[in-house]
Write a protein that holds these residues in place. Structure first.
Motif, PDB file in Angstrom:
ATOM      1  N   ARG A 177     101.445  28.595  28.537  1.00  0.00           N
ATOM      2  CA  ARG A 177     102.263  29.161  29.611  1.00  0.00           C
ATOM      3  C   ARG A 177     102.421  30.671  29.449  1.00  0.00           C
ATOM      4  NH1 ARG A 177     106.755  26.893  28.446  1.00  0.00           N
ATOM      5  NH2 ARG A 177     106.310  24.933  29.508  1.00  0.00           N
ATOM      6  N   GLN A 178     102.683  31.122  28.223  1.00  0.00           N
ATOM      7  CA  GLN A 178     102.844  32.559  27.990  1.00  0.00           C
ATOM      8  C   GLN A 178     101.547  33.307  28.243  1.00  0.00           C
ATOM      9  OE1 GLN A 178     104.342  32.824  24.001  1.00  0.00           O
ATOM     10  NE2 GLN A 178     106.312  31.887  24.524  1.00  0.00           N
ATOM     11  N   LYS A 179     100.434  32.671  27.924  1.00  0.00           N
ATOM     12  CA  LYS A 179      99.147  33.319  28.177  1.00  0.00           C
ATOM     13  C   LYS A 179      98.935  33.525  29.673  1.00  0.00           C
ATOM     14  CE  LYS A 179      95.296  34.808  26.311  1.00  0.00           C
ATOM     15  NZ  LYS A 179      95.269  35.861  25.277  1.00  0.00           N
ATOM     16  N   ILE A 180      99.284  32.530  30.469  1.00  0.00           N
ATOM     17  CA  ILE A 180      99.130  32.642  31.923  1.00  0.00           C
ATOM     18  C   ILE A 180     100.082  33.685  32.486  1.00  0.00           C
ATOM     19  CG2 ILE A 180      99.356  31.381  34.090  1.00  0.00           C
ATOM     20  CD1 ILE A 180      98.477  28.875  32.624  1.00  0.00           C
ATOM     21  N   ILE A 181     101.330  33.689  32.002  1.00  0.00           N
ATOM     22  CA  ILE A 181     102.311  34.659  32.493  1.00  0.00           C
ATOM     23  C   ILE A 181     101.889  36.078  32.138  1.00  0.00           C
ATOM     24  CG2 ILE A 181     104.689  35.453  32.228  1.00  0.00           C
ATOM     25  CD1 ILE A 181     105.524  32.555  31.909  1.00  0.00           C
ATOM     26  N   ALA A 182     101.424  36.269  30.896  1.00  0.00           N
ATOM     27  CA  ALA A 182     100.999  37.606  30.475  1.00  0.00           C
ATOM     28  C   ALA A 182      99.801  38.093  31.288  1.00  0.00           C
ATOM     29  CB  ALA A 182     100.656  37.587  28.987  1.00  0.00           C
ATOM     30  N   ALA A 183      98.900  37.164  31.618  1.00  0.00           N
ATOM     31  CA  ALA A 183      97.729  37.558  32.402  1.00  0.00           C
ATOM     32  C   ALA A 183      98.089  37.882  33.848  1.00  0.00           C
ATOM     33  CB  ALA A 183      96.684  36.441  32.362  1.00  0.00           C
ATOM     34  N   SER A 184      99.135  37.252  34.378  1.00  0.00           N
ATOM     35  CA  SER A 184      99.512  37.494  35.782  1.00  0.00           C
ATOM     36  C   SER A 184     100.513  38.638  35.937  1.00  0.00           C
ATOM     37  CB  SER A 184     100.125  36.219  36.372  1.00  0.00           C
ATOM     38  OG  SER A 184     101.286  35.838  35.651  1.00  0.00           O
ATOM     39  N   LEU A 185     101.083  39.125  34.829  1.00  0.00           N
ATOM     40  CA  LEU A 185     102.105  40.170  34.932  1.00  0.00           C
ATOM     41  C   LEU A 185     101.525  41.474  35.457  1.00  0.00           C
ATOM     42  CD1 LEU A 185     105.052  40.916  34.405  1.00  0.00           C
ATOM     43  CD2 LEU A 185     104.411  41.549  32.083  1.00  0.00           C
ATOM     44  N   TYR A 186     100.392  41.894  34.906  1.00  0.00           N
ATOM     45  CA  TYR A 186      99.805  43.161  35.328  1.00  0.00           C
ATOM     46  C   TYR A 186      99.356  43.139  36.787  1.00  0.00           C
ATOM     47  CZ  TYR A 186      96.923  47.366  35.197  1.00  0.00           C
ATOM     48  OH  TYR A 186      96.376  48.590  35.451  1.00  0.00           O
ATOM     49  N   PRO A 187      98.671  42.084  37.260  1.00  0.00           N
ATOM     50  CA  PRO A 187      98.340  42.050  38.696  1.00  0.00           C
ATOM     51  C   PRO A 187      99.558  42.085  39.604  1.00  0.00           C
ATOM     52  CG  PRO A 187      96.992  40.477  37.494  1.00  0.00           C
ATOM     53  CD  PRO A 187      98.001  40.996  36.529  1.00  0.00           C
ATOM     54  N   VAL A 188     100.637  41.419  39.220  1.00  0.00           N
ATOM     55  CA  VAL A 188     101.853  41.446  40.037  1.00  0.00           C
ATOM     56  C   VAL A 188     102.420  42.857  40.093  1.00  0.00           C
ATOM     57  CG1 VAL A 188     104.235  40.631  40.177  1.00  0.00           C
ATOM     58  CG2 VAL A 188     102.406  39.017  39.671  1.00  0.00           C
ATOM     59  N   MET A 189     102.430  43.541  38.958  1.00  0.00           N
ATOM     60  CA  MET A 189     102.919  44.921  38.945  1.00  0.00           C
ATOM     61  C   MET A 189     102.035  45.822  39.805  1.00  0.00           C
ATOM     62  SD  MET A 189     105.669  44.896  37.237  1.00  0.00           S
ATOM     63  CE  MET A 189     105.904  46.669  37.154  1.00  0.00           C
ATOM     64  N   LEU A 190     100.740  45.577  39.786  1.00  0.00           N
ATOM     65  CA  LEU A 190      99.846  46.363  40.649  1.00  0.00           C
ATOM     66  C   LEU A 190     100.168  46.145  42.123  1.00  0.00           C
ATOM     67  CD1 LEU A 190      96.312  46.045  38.996  1.00  0.00           C
ATOM     68  CD2 LEU A 190      97.693  48.108  39.238  1.00  0.00           C
ATOM     69  N   LEU A 191     100.399  44.910  42.509  1.00  0.00           N
ATOM     70  CA  LEU A 191     100.728  44.619  43.906  1.00  0.00           C
ATOM     71  C   LEU A 191     102.033  45.278  44.321  1.00  0.00           C
ATOM     72  CD1 LEU A 191      99.746  40.844  44.212  1.00  0.00           C
ATOM     73  CD2 LEU A 191      98.579  42.800  45.239  1.00  0.00           C
ATOM     74  N   ILE A 192     103.056  45.198  43.455  1.00  0.00           N
ATOM     75  CA  ILE A 192     104.350  45.815  43.779  1.00  0.00           C
ATOM     76  C   ILE A 192     104.203  47.325  43.892  1.00  0.00           C
ATOM     77  CG2 ILE A 192     106.688  46.199  42.943  1.00  0.00           C
ATOM     78  CD1 ILE A 192     106.606  43.433  41.690  1.00  0.00           C
ATOM     79  N   THR A 193     103.465  47.931  42.968  1.00  0.00           N
ATOM     80  CA  THR A 193     103.256  49.383  43.017  1.00  0.00           C
ATOM     81  C   THR A 193     102.512  49.783  44.285  1.00  0.00           C
ATOM     82  OG1 THR A 193     103.171  49.435  40.599  1.00  0.00           O
ATOM     83  CG2 THR A 193     102.297  51.342  41.770  1.00  0.00           C
ATOM     84  N   GLY A 194     101.489  49.017  44.645  1.00  0.00           N
ATOM     85  CA  GLY A 194     100.753  49.327  45.869  1.00  0.00           C
ATOM     86  C   GLY A 194     101.623  49.234  47.103  1.00  0.00           C
ATOM     87  N   MET A 195     102.492  48.218  47.152  1.00  0.00           N
ATOM     88  CA  MET A 195     103.391  48.087  48.300  1.00  0.00           C
ATOM     89  C   MET A 195     104.368  49.245  48.378  1.00  0.00           C
ATOM     90  SD  MET A 195     104.154  43.975  48.131  1.00  0.00           S
ATOM     91  CE  MET A 195     105.427  44.113  49.392  1.00  0.00           C
ATOM     92  N   VAL A 196     104.882  49.682  47.233  1.00  0.00           N
ATOM     93  CA  VAL A 196     105.828  50.812  47.219  1.00  0.00           C
ATOM     94  C   VAL A 196     105.145  52.088  47.684  1.00  0.00           C
ATOM     95  CG1 VAL A 196     107.243  52.265  45.715  1.00  0.00           C
ATOM     96  CG2 VAL A 196     107.308  49.778  45.468  1.00  0.00           C
ATOM     97  N   VAL A 197     103.934  52.352  47.198  1.00  0.00           N
ATOM     98  CA  VAL A 197     103.211  53.569  47.600  1.00  0.00           C
ATOM     99  C   VAL A 197     102.887  53.531  49.095  1.00  0.00           C
ATOM    100  CG1 VAL A 197     101.068  54.857  47.287  1.00  0.00           C
ATOM    101  CG2 VAL A 197     102.277  53.951  45.299  1.00  0.00           C
ATOM    102  N   ALA A 198     102.450  52.372  49.587  1.00  0.00           N
ATOM    103  CA  ALA A 198     102.148  52.259  51.017  1.00  0.00           C
ATOM    104  C   ALA A 198     103.402  52.476  51.870  1.00  0.00           C
ATOM    105  CB  ALA A 198     101.534  50.885  51.303  1.00  0.00           C
ATOM    106  N   PHE A 199     104.531  51.927  51.425  1.00  0.00           N
ATOM    107  CA  PHE A 199     105.782  52.130  52.169  1.00  0.00           C
ATOM    108  C   PHE A 199     106.181  53.605  52.172  1.00  0.00           C
ATOM    109  CE2 PHE A 199     110.409  52.390  52.416  1.00  0.00           C
ATOM    110  CZ  PHE A 199     110.662  51.639  53.550  1.00  0.00           C
ATOM    111  N   PHE A 200     105.992  54.275  51.031  1.00  0.00           N
ATOM    112  CA  PHE A 200     106.331  55.705  50.973  1.00  0.00           C
ATOM    113  C   PHE A 200     105.454  56.515  51.922  1.00  0.00           C
ATOM    114  CE2 PHE A 200     105.418  59.907  49.171  1.00  0.00           C
ATOM    115  CZ  PHE A 200     106.683  60.452  49.157  1.00  0.00           C
ATOM    116  N   LEU A 201     104.160  56.199  51.964  1.00  0.00           N
ATOM    117  CA  LEU A 201     103.278  56.926  52.873  1.00  0.00           C
ATOM    118  C   LEU A 201     103.682  56.712  54.331  1.00  0.00           C
ATOM    119  CD1 LEU A 201      99.797  56.277  51.218  1.00  0.00           C
ATOM    120  CD2 LEU A 201     101.147  58.375  51.157  1.00  0.00           C
TER     121      LEU A 201
END
Length: 418
Positions: A177-201
């Motif tokens: 479970r921790q392996k799956i969570i650790a692998a999905s954490l970075y993609p989720v952060m990328l998606l959130i960052t992309g949404m924030v940057v797009a909203f700012f633009l």
């Protein structure tokens, strides 16, 4: 007549529910005792059912369960209890020791009903109930697998061995479970960052470009640029409402993702993708093999173990497992019954057949689970390495498209001036 609910524990350690109709609580207690004798179960609790408040109660229970699980660490409880039992303390004395430590570390926590159950466990055991029955009275804190392990150990006298097996089981499942969570954490952060940057633009740059293009009579805005700037002006004029809408959408997504029905639906949709669906099924089967092996090794009979692990499988596989249980009850081999319902991988099938010949079914199931968990871990690593650049590419294309659409009229105007 008032509706009451009887919770009872049968001889296999399973918690069962019965509906009763009675005029008052005393009559409900008598009716519950009679029903318990007929069903051969031990009474755990008799309570009134609240009609007309089912939706609220279920919602309240789901939130309470979520916070309770966050505060109650079952693996830590088992580890501490095992350490005290190894030191020579009796079971009740060990629970009292843990309860005293909790009271000293968290003064006032005893008044928070439901946040910790040690005091309730001690009270039930002092009333003469067994440890497994006391645990079964709190299904939100103690899983059915753990209760069944404890119930089987009470019959064999191997409480410490059962706790050790559960810790080993929990450690292996948590590792995956921790392996799956650790692998999905970075993609989720990328998606959130992309949404924030797009909203700012959209909120900051698009309205300013819109005001600039209002005075440029010679520039004809492309249709996509007009839509983008209009949407940016709308977001800028309704900043608070846009933020509330975005936050609400994010919160609703998080809440919905915690609902079992939504999770099952998402798994079904992902399962339709061939290369993801095959691995999802392998994850579910590996968890099924490990849980079944733990119960069998703990002394639980085969059919009750299959019944308790059925909920770990998706609905289509649950139906197949039910048919397999009927075949096993009729005398068919376990390996043949599970293979007929596509519940066996090639590796697990060979290991299970060997276990049937040498009488080591539980050990072979755990070996199959370990083999597939390593395969799952390698697949998760490869998937994470693949999905990260893909997400970065999608984010780059999305943000780049917004910037290009904003600057495109300027490029067209510069070309016309030349």
């Amino acid at each position: 007549m008032t509706k009451y609910v009887l919770l009872g524990l049968n001889a296999r350690g399973e918690l069962q529910q019965f509906d009763l109709l009675a005029l008052n609580e005393d009559e409900a207690q008598r009716e519950a005792a009679q029903r318990a004798r007929q069903a051969d179960v031990q009474v755990v609790e008799v309570c009134a059912a609240r009609a007309g408040k089912t939706g609220f109660s279920r919602q309240h229970m789901s939130f309470a369960r979520m916070f309770r699980r966050a505060r109650f660490d079952l693996s830590l409880f088992v580890y501490e209890l095992l350490a005290l039992l190894r030191a020579g303390l009796a079971l009740t004395e060990a629970l009292e020791t843990l309860d005293e430590r909790r009271r000293q570390n968290q003064p006032g926590a005893a008044e928070e009903k439901g946040h910790y159950v040690l005091s309730e466990l001690i009270r039930l055991m002092q009333q003469g109930k067994s440890f497994s029955v006391s645990l079964a009275a709190h299904p939100d804190c103690f899983s059915a697998l753990f209760v069944a392990m404890v119930a089987a150990s009470e019959q064999t006298g191997g409480m410490t061995q059962a706790l050790e097996r559960y810790l080993q089981y929990d450690g292996q499942v948590s590792l995956v479970r921790q392996k799956i969570i650790a692998a999905s954490l970075y993609p989720v952060m990328l998606l959130i960052t992309g949404m924030v940057v797009a909203f700012f633009l959209l909120w900051f740059l698009a309205p300013r470009f819109g005001h600039v293009y209002e005075g440029m009579t010679h520039a004809e805005l492309p249709l996509m640029s007009q839509w983008l700037i209009s949407f940016g002006l709308f977001v800028s004029d309704h900043t608070l409402a846009s933020l509330v809408c975005l936050t609400t959408t994010f919160a609703a997504t998080v809440v919905l993702s915690m609902r079992p029905a939504v999770q099952q639906r998402c798994l079904v949709l992902l399962g339709r993708i061939a290369w993801i669906g095959a691995m999802l099924k392998l994850m579910q089967l590996a968890r099924f093999y490990r849980s079944l092996g733990m119960l069998l090794q703990g002394g639980v009979a085969l059919l009750p173990s299959l019944t308790m692990t059925r909920e770990l499988l998706p609905l289509p596989l649950q139906a197949g497992l039910t048919r397999s249980m009927l075949s096993i009850a009729q005398g068919k081999k376990m390996s043949e019954s599970l293979e007929h319902e596509s519940l066996m991988t090639s590796v697990a099938l060979r290991l299970l057949r060997a276990g049937e010949r040498n009488g080591q079914i539980a050990g072979m199931l755990e070996q199959a689970a370990m083999f597939h968990e390593r395969e799952i871990t390698q697949w998760v690593d490869r998937f994470a390495r693949l999905i990260e650049p893909v997400l970065m590419l999608i984010m780059g294309l999305g943000i780049g498209s917004i910037v290009v659409l904003l600057y495109l009229p300027i490029f067209d105007l510069a070309g016309s001036l030349q």
